[in-house]
Design a protein around this motif. Sequence first.
Motif, PDB file in Angstrom:
ATOM      1  N   MET A  89       8.003  38.172  46.035  1.00 28.90           N
ATOM      2  CA  MET A  89       7.191  37.370  46.950  1.00 28.90           C
ATOM      3  C   MET A  89       7.004  38.081  48.294  1.00 28.90           C
ATOM      4  N   LEU A  90       7.971  38.873  48.744  1.00 29.10           N
ATOM      5  CA  LEU A  90       7.782  39.695  49.952  1.00 29.10           C
ATOM      6  C   LEU A  90       6.664  40.712  49.715  1.00 29.10           C
ATOM      7  N   PHE A  91       6.695  41.342  48.564  1.00 27.93           N
ATOM      8  CA  PHE A  91       5.639  42.283  48.165  1.00 27.93           C
ATOM      9  C   PHE A  91       4.296  41.568  48.096  1.00 27.93           C
ATOM     10  N   PHE A  92       4.256  40.440  47.443  1.00 27.85           N
ATOM     11  CA  PHE A  92       3.048  39.644  47.290  1.00 27.85           C
ATOM     12  C   PHE A  92       2.469  39.266  48.656  1.00 27.85           C
ATOM     13  N   ASP A  93       3.314  38.776  49.554  1.00 23.51           N
ATOM     14  CA  ASP A  93       2.856  38.357  50.883  1.00 23.51           C
ATOM     15  C   ASP A  93       2.360  39.530  51.722  1.00 23.51           C
ATOM     16  N   ALA A  94       2.919  40.722  51.483  1.00 20.40           N
ATOM     17  CA  ALA A  94       2.533  41.905  52.263  1.00 20.40           C
ATOM     18  C   ALA A  94       1.228  42.544  51.786  1.00 20.40           C
ATOM     19  N   CYS A  95       0.769  42.180  50.590  1.00 23.00           N
ATOM     20  CA  CYS A  95      -0.409  42.843  50.003  1.00 23.00           C
ATOM     21  C   CYS A  95      -1.444  41.855  49.474  1.00 23.00           C
ATOM     22  N   PRO A  96      -1.926  40.937  50.303  1.00 19.18           N
ATOM     23  CA  PRO A  96      -2.866  39.928  49.792  1.00 19.18           C
ATOM     24  C   PRO A  96      -4.173  40.512  49.272  1.00 19.18           C
ATOM     25  N   SER A  97      -4.663  41.590  49.873  1.00 18.65           N
ATOM     26  CA  SER A  97      -5.938  42.143  49.396  1.00 18.65           C
ATOM     27  C   SER A  97      -5.782  42.768  48.015  1.00 18.65           C
ATOM     28  N   ALA A  98      -4.652  43.385  47.741  1.00 18.06           N
ATOM     29  CA  ALA A  98      -4.423  43.955  46.407  1.00 18.06           C
ATOM     30  C   ALA A  98      -4.315  42.843  45.374  1.00 18.06           C
ATOM     31  N   PHE A  99      -3.549  41.815  45.662  1.00 19.46           N
ATOM     32  CA  PHE A  99      -3.378  40.732  44.702  1.00 19.46           C
ATOM     33  C   PHE A  99      -4.667  39.931  44.527  1.00 19.46           C
ATOM     34  N   GLY A 100      -5.473  39.851  45.573  1.00 20.76           N
ATOM     35  CA  GLY A 100      -6.748  39.144  45.475  1.00 20.76           C
ATOM     36  C   GLY A 100      -7.701  39.770  44.474  1.00 20.76           C
ATOM     37  N   GLY A 101      -7.552  41.063  44.205  1.00 21.05           N
ATOM     38  CA  GLY A 101      -8.431  41.753  43.269  1.00 21.05           C
ATOM     39  C   GLY A 101      -7.832  42.036  41.913  1.00 21.05           C
ATOM     40  N   LEU A 102      -6.584  41.632  41.694  1.00 20.86           N
ATOM     41  CA  LEU A 102      -5.942  41.893  40.396  1.00 20.86           C
ATOM     42  C   LEU A 102      -6.663  41.187  39.257  1.00 20.86           C
ATOM     43  N   THR A 103      -6.752  41.864  38.123  1.00 21.10           N
ATOM     44  CA  THR A 103      -7.268  41.229  36.908  1.00 21.10           C
ATOM     45  C   THR A 103      -6.166  41.057  35.869  1.00 21.10           C
ATOM     46  N   ALA A 104      -5.036  41.769  36.038  1.00 21.59           N
ATOM     47  CA  ALA A 104      -3.908  41.639  35.118  1.00 21.59           C
ATOM     48  C   ALA A 104      -2.607  41.785  35.892  1.00 21.59           C
ATOM     49  N   LEU A 105      -1.624  40.963  35.532  1.00 24.10           N
ATOM     50  CA  LEU A 105      -0.331  40.982  36.206  1.00 24.10           C
ATOM     51  C   LEU A 105       0.769  40.757  35.180  1.00 24.10           C
ATOM     52  N   ASP A 106       1.698  41.709  35.116  1.00 23.80           N
ATOM     53  CA  ASP A 106       2.870  41.609  34.244  1.00 23.80           C
ATOM     54  C   ASP A 106       4.097  41.496  35.138  1.00 23.80           C
ATOM     55  N   LEU A 107       4.900  40.454  34.920  1.00 28.48           N
ATOM     56  CA  LEU A 107       6.103  40.232  35.716  1.00 28.48           C
ATOM     57  C   LEU A 107       7.294  40.047  34.795  1.00 28.48           C
ATOM     58  N   GLU A 108       8.463  40.496  35.260  1.00 29.05           N
ATOM     59  CA  GLU A 108       9.665  40.327  34.456  1.00 29.05           C
ATOM     60  C   GLU A 108      10.858  39.950  35.327  1.00 29.05           C
ATOM     61  N   ASN A 109      11.747  39.152  34.744  1.00 25.99           N
ATOM     62  CA  ASN A 109      13.059  38.834  35.315  1.00 25.99           C
ATOM     63  C   ASN A 109      12.993  38.253  36.721  1.00 25.99           C
ATOM     64  N   LEU A 110      12.248  37.155  36.862  1.00 31.07           N
ATOM     65  CA  LEU A 110      12.087  36.516  38.162  1.00 31.07           C
ATOM     66  C   LEU A 110      12.327  35.016  38.054  1.00 31.07           C
ATOM     67  N   ARG A 111      13.061  34.455  39.007  1.00 31.60           N
ATOM     68  CA  ARG A 111      13.214  32.999  39.124  1.00 31.60           C
ATOM     69  C   ARG A 111      12.498  32.590  40.403  1.00 31.60           C
ATOM     70  N   PHE A 112      11.310  32.068  40.230  1.00 36.22           N
ATOM     71  CA  PHE A 112      10.431  31.725  41.337  1.00 36.22           C
ATOM     72  C   PHE A 112      10.845  30.436  42.021  1.00 36.22           C
ATOM     73  N   GLY A 113      10.401  30.304  43.274  1.00 40.00           N
ATOM     74  CA  GLY A 113      10.497  29.030  43.966  1.00 40.00           C
ATOM     75  C   GLY A 113       9.450  28.092  43.378  1.00 40.00           C
ATOM     76  N   GLU A 114       9.539  26.852  43.741  1.00 36.13           N
ATOM     77  CA  GLU A 114       8.710  25.810  43.132  1.00 36.13           C
ATOM     78  C   GLU A 114       7.208  26.079  43.204  1.00 36.13           C
ATOM     79  N   SER A 115       6.709  26.581  44.329  1.00 40.63           N
ATOM     80  CA  SER A 115       5.266  26.768  44.482  1.00 40.63           C
ATOM     81  C   SER A 115       4.816  28.227  44.351  1.00 40.63           C
ATOM     82  N   ASP A 116       5.734  29.140  44.046  1.00 41.16           N
ATOM     83  CA  ASP A 116       5.394  30.566  44.029  1.00 41.16           C
ATOM     84  C   ASP A 116       4.320  30.915  43.008  1.00 41.16           C
TER      85      ASP A 116
END
Length: 166
Positions: A89-116
């Motif tokens: 989420m620190l990475f995500f918050d620091a790079c909004p323009s990159a995430f805004g243009g993503l078409t595919a996202l693979d994530l592993e081994n994460l326990r997110f907060g309720e709204s993440d």
Amino acid sequence: MMNWFASMKPVVQAIESILACRNPGEHTIRLLSTTFYLRGDVPISIGQAVGHAMAAHLVEDVKFSVMTGTYDIVDMVEDDLVTSARNFMLFFDACPSAFGGLTALDLENLRFGESDIANVLITCKRLKRLRLYNCDSGDCSTLPVEHSHLSELSIVHCSLERVMLN
């Protein structure tokens, strides 16, 4: 033995250099795919380079595969999952323009907060494919998935009570 972060610096510099030397508007980038570990400032550097490339060039598809480097999910403890999710989420918050243009996202081994996850889906407006491996929001969690472009959702080894698709 060389420090892991120091050994990644040339990789990040190479990515930045390759993306920076392209002439804007000259050619469309068909696929910009990066796979990296969620360690230190490396993801933020990569995310910012990708964000700058998307601002300067036409990019059709952008994929991030974010790994934690932990493969034995049986031995993982809750704190590892929570810490990894905070780092993501620190990475995500620091790079909004990159995430805004993503078409595919693979994530592993994460326990997110309720709204993440909801925040990720809201920000990733172009997201077509989402893969979650060993991700959740705690015991008996519900994963609400509402996204107009998402056509492929892969959920593997996730402790979810239910998935709500809208």
